[in-house]
Design an enzyme around this catalytic site. Structure first.
Site, PDB file in Angstrom:
ATOM      1  CG  ASP A  11      52.992  49.663  39.575  1.00  0.00           C
ATOM      2  OD1 ASP A  11      54.161  49.737  39.965  1.00  0.00           O
ATOM      3  OD2 ASP A  11      52.665  49.638  38.376  1.00  0.00           O
ATOM      4  CG  ASP A  13      57.180  53.506  36.501  1.00  0.00           C
ATOM      5  OD1 ASP A  13      57.059  54.707  36.225  1.00  0.00           O
ATOM      6  OD2 ASP A  13      58.109  53.050  37.193  1.00  0.00           O
ATOM      7  CG  ASP A 169      51.374  47.941  34.899  1.00  0.00           C
ATOM      8  OD1 ASP A 169      51.982  48.059  35.990  1.00  0.00           O
ATOM      9  OD2 ASP A 169      51.946  47.981  33.800  1.00  0.00           O
TER      10      ASP A 169
END
Length: 220
Positions: A11, A13, A169
């Protein structure tokens, strides 16, 4: 027996980049230009992760009618493309960890719900040519947690799903991993909580990029 890891899908961001301030500033600029309420930075932790259209819808809240959302989205993209490098920075230790994985022969890809032009702009600016593929959203591509883009990226890398992991995240990333049949690693330095990652069923949690690099070296 530990399975070897030949590819890591990241991922962007909240995983590779602490980009929240630029996302928040660009969204708030669009809201303010229309006389709409803006939001404090911490509020954006829960707004990002599902693509910029959803970000605008969440920022608008009850005002999120399709016509207004479309207008603000186009304005946001222009502002964000101009400003996306202003405040965003890699997480401490992440470039070094990515470089260590690359040196081990691991293939690296970015799979993000950020628009493809800005994803490529940010990753190449801060990480150079470390990544073998950068895949953001564009016409015809489905957003995570749909697994299609992740599977296409791995096919381009020539790595089967059993030899790859997805690192992110948020629950969106863990759900993406599960949908694609990948092992999942949740990072604790991003925008979302340990509880969210645990409830989503992350296979492993890591608290520092160096820990991630070591995990990839050992296998999972």
């Amino acid at each position: 027996m530990l399975e070897p890891i030949r590819a890591v899908a990241f991922d962007l961001d909240g995983t590779l980049m602490n980009s929240l301030a630029d996302l928040a500033a660009s969204t708030n600029a669009v809201l303010a230009a229309h006389g709409l309420p803006v939001h404090p930075l911490p509020a954006y932790n829960q707004m990002v992760g599902n693509g910029v259209r959803v970000l605008i819808e969440r920022a608008l809240g009850d005002r999120a009618a399709p016509e207004l959302t479309d207008r603000l989205l186009q304005e946001f993209i222009g502002i964000y493309d101009r400003d996306c490098l202003n405040l965003s920075r890699p997480y401490d230790g992440m470039p070094e960890a990515a470089a260590a994985m690359k040196e081990q022969g691991v293939r690296l890809a970015v799979i993000t719900n950020k628009p493809d032009p800005q994803a490529n702009k940010i990753v190449t600016h801060f990480y150079g040519d470390l990544f073998d593929g950068i895949y953001g959203l564009s016409e015809g591509r489905k957003a995570k947690p749909d697994p299609a883009l992740t599977l296409a990226a791995l096919a381009n890398l020539g790595v089967p799903t059993r030899e790859a992991v997805f690192v992110g995240d948020s629950n969106v990333d863990i759900r993406t991993a599960k949908a694609a049949g990948l092992r999942s690693v949740g990072v604790l330095w991003g925008f979302r909580s340990r509880r969210e990652l645990e409830e989503a069923g992350a296979d492993v949690l890591v608290s520092h990029p160096q820990e991630l690099a070591e995990l990839v070296r050992r296998g999972l």
